[in-house]
Enzyme design. Sequence first.
Site, PDB file in Angstrom:
ATOM      1  N   ASP A   1     -17.433 -10.854   2.008  1.00 45.10           N
ATOM      2  CA  ASP A   1     -16.891  -9.848   2.919  1.00 45.10           C
ATOM      3  C   ASP A   1     -17.290  -8.455   2.421  1.00 45.10           C
ATOM      4  O   ASP A   1     -16.680  -7.917   1.509  1.00 45.10           O
ATOM      5  CB  ASP A   1     -15.364 -10.010   2.902  1.00 45.10           C
ATOM      6  CG  ASP A   1     -14.683  -9.239   4.004  1.00 45.10           C
ATOM      7  OD1 ASP A   1     -15.370  -8.592   4.791  1.00 45.10           O
ATOM      8  OD2 ASP A   1     -13.447  -9.304   4.057  1.00 45.10           O
TER       9      ASP A   1
ATOM     10  N   HIS B   1     -15.568 -11.433   9.239  1.00 40.73           N
ATOM     11  CA  HIS B   1     -15.076 -12.786   8.970  1.00 40.73           C
ATOM     12  C   HIS B   1     -15.807 -13.844   9.790  1.00 40.73           C
ATOM     13  O   HIS B   1     -16.080 -14.935   9.294  1.00 40.73           O
ATOM     14  CB  HIS B   1     -13.565 -12.859   9.217  1.00 40.73           C
ATOM     15  CG  HIS B   1     -12.786 -11.992   8.279  1.00 40.73           C
ATOM     16  ND1 HIS B   1     -11.422 -11.898   8.319  1.00 40.73           N
ATOM     17  CD2 HIS B   1     -13.170 -11.169   7.275  1.00 40.73           C
ATOM     18  CE1 HIS B   1     -11.004 -11.057   7.389  1.00 40.73           C
ATOM     19  NE2 HIS B   1     -12.052 -10.597   6.747  1.00 40.73           N
TER      20      HIS B   1
ATOM     21  N   ASP C   1     -17.378  -5.525   4.102  1.00 42.69           N
ATOM     22  CA  ASP C   1     -16.549  -4.407   4.586  1.00 42.69           C
ATOM     23  C   ASP C   1     -17.322  -3.111   4.773  1.00 42.69           C
ATOM     24  O   ASP C   1     -16.836  -2.033   4.417  1.00 42.69           O
ATOM     25  CB  ASP C   1     -15.370  -4.145   3.619  1.00 42.69           C
ATOM     26  CG  ASP C   1     -14.256  -5.153   3.786  1.00 42.69           C
ATOM     27  OD1 ASP C   1     -14.181  -5.790   4.855  1.00 42.69           O
ATOM     28  OD2 ASP C   1     -13.462  -5.306   2.844  1.00 42.69           O
TER      29      ASP C   1
ATOM     30  N   ASP D   1       0.868  -1.187   0.000  1.00 44.84           N
ATOM     31  CA  ASP D   1       0.000   0.000   0.000  1.00 44.84           C
ATOM     32  C   ASP D   1       0.898   1.229   0.000  1.00 44.84           C
ATOM     33  O   ASP D   1       0.554   2.267  -0.548  1.00 44.84           O
ATOM     34  CB  ASP D   1      -0.850   0.122   1.281  1.00 44.84           C
ATOM     35  CG  ASP D   1      -1.759  -1.055   1.522  1.00 44.84           C
ATOM     36  OD1 ASP D   1      -2.136  -1.717   0.546  1.00 44.84           O
ATOM     37  OD2 ASP D   1      -2.080  -1.309   2.703  1.00 44.84           O
TER      38      ASP D   1
ATOM     39  N   ASP E   1     -10.198  -6.036  13.985  1.00 42.93           N
ATOM     40  CA  ASP E   1     -10.653  -5.404  12.744  1.00 42.93           C
ATOM     41  C   ASP E   1     -12.159  -5.199  12.831  1.00 42.93           C
ATOM     42  O   ASP E   1     -12.940  -6.158  12.841  1.00 42.93           O
ATOM     43  CB  ASP E   1     -10.328  -6.297  11.526  1.00 42.93           C
ATOM     44  CG  ASP E   1      -8.897  -6.119  11.051  1.00 42.93           C
ATOM     45  OD1 ASP E   1      -8.122  -5.409  11.724  1.00 42.93           O
ATOM     46  OD2 ASP E   1      -8.556  -6.687   9.989  1.00 42.93           O
TER      47      ASP E   1
HETATM   48  C1  GCO Z   1      -9.761  -8.971   3.959  1.00 46.02           C
HETATM   49  C2  GCO Z   1      -8.895  -8.805   5.179  1.00 46.02           C
HETATM   50  C3  GCO Z   1      -7.790  -7.825   4.987  1.00 46.02           C
HETATM   51  C4  GCO Z   1      -6.770  -7.877   6.089  1.00 46.02           C
HETATM   52  C5  GCO Z   1      -5.598  -7.043   5.722  1.00 46.02           C
HETATM   53  C6  GCO Z   1      -4.650  -6.840   6.850  1.00 46.02           C
HETATM   54  O1  GCO Z   1     -10.797  -9.592   4.118  1.00 46.02           O
HETATM   55  O2  GCO Z   1      -9.411  -8.501   2.886  1.00 46.02           O
HETATM   56  O3  GCO Z   1      -9.716  -8.436   6.238  1.00 46.02           O
HETATM   57  O4  GCO Z   1      -8.332  -6.543   4.857  1.00 46.02           O
HETATM   58  O5  GCO Z   1      -7.293  -7.467   7.296  1.00 46.02           O
HETATM   59  O6  GCO Z   1      -4.966  -7.650   4.671  1.00 46.02           O
HETATM   60  O7  GCO Z   1      -4.035  -7.969   7.151  1.00 46.02           O
HETATM   61 MN    MN Z   2      -9.198  -7.626   8.126  1.00 43.22          MN
HETATM   62 MN    MN Z   3     -11.905  -8.689   5.756  1.00 41.42          MN
END
Ligand code: GCO
Ligand code: MN
Ligand code: MN
Length: 389
Positions: free
Chosen positions: A257, A222, A259, A59, A247
């Site tokens: 996922d 997750h 997010d 990143d 997280d």
């Molecule tokens: C995902 C993961 C990632 C990790 C990140 C840090 O589902 O993509 O949650 O976002 O948390 O790679 O290790």
């Molecule tokens: Mn994560």
């Molecule tokens: Mn994730």
Amino acid sequence: MADKYQPKPEDKFTFGLWTVGNMGRDPFGEPVRERIAPDDIVRLLGEVGAYGVNFHDNDLVPINASTPQRNKIVKEFKAALKETGLKVPMATTNLFADPAFKDGAFTSNDPAVRAYALQKTIRAIELGVECGAGIYVFWGGREGTESDATKNPVEAIKWFREAINFLCEYVRDQKYDLKFALEPKPNEPRGDIFFPTVGSMLGFISTLQYPDMVGVNPEVAHEQMSGLNFMHAVAQAWDAGKLFHIDLNDQKYSRYDQDYRFGAETIKPAFYLVKFLEDVGYSGSRHFDAHAYRTEDAEGVKDFARGCMRSYLILKEKAAQFNKDKEIQALLKEITGGTEKWKWLGGGYSKEKAKRLLDEPFDREKLGARGLKYERLDQLTTELLLGVR
Ligand code: GCO
Ligand code: MN
Ligand code: MN
């Protein structure tokens, strides 16, 4: 008037470069937002009131950057950290984007890929430490299979263990003050990922050479993808002394996922989670691993980031209200009553206790007939959350 939900450094709110920097690419569509340079992301996070910024090696430094390019980027990034006062509590390695990792990194069937993954991680650890990170996360996005014809999971677990042991030794050798946090996920991007849940990660950690150096980084989405209760997973990690990082995000249960912004979807589980973290006094980062909806522009990204922190702080206030609510506390006291009478049974086994227990008369029917008032307690909690208490 000062906004009481304005984040403060002691709230330990952090975001990844990849979260607010997310350009909105998905499997069906191209990016919808411009790339933001890492130092500008730091400024953006400073503006919205975050405490820290975390990153994957790539990143910050693109995978094909030359050494002078790397040094220039790191210098600008560090200058932005200094300018804004933001910290880097956590760093991690991207072991999933490059085609080399299409069959995994530490669990790739190809020993050359496994070796490359180790080398890349060591370099990324160096970068993280250079920026001040104290926690190093391992998320094995590609550590898995689509077809079980292709990989022996026992071998894969051994390879993963070998890699983590090697890296622990490396960190000890360098005398870095760094702990590892393993992040489980059940699937995506692989069909199945090894160590799918917090519980399985905790089991694995006890098989390592330096288990004290290694904890977990549970993620809301997750566990919810697997239909599990996230707060219970976090509680187990806490009980084991392994909650090194967390997280935070949100999503609709049992999907990919998503997010989402923290608190966007499952308010009640989010409330119990925040209450848990605050009640036990978790002192690590509250890291938001989420991103803005694909519908958003740069302003929407700030709305997203502010929303994550604001919802956390509102839920924290609700947790304090729950702990002070007389009616709720009276019910809780009633539920957990009788502790005194049975105190003698606690604190471990003895022959005398076993004898006394066997002689004890129990009124089984009375025990079963007692109403527990959980309906009332839950409704009071709901009303508290809905703002009518
Ligand atoms: C995902 C993961 C990632 C990790 C990140 C840090 O589902 O993509 O949650 O976002 O948390 O790679 O290790
Ligand atoms: Mn994560
Ligand atoms: Mn994730």
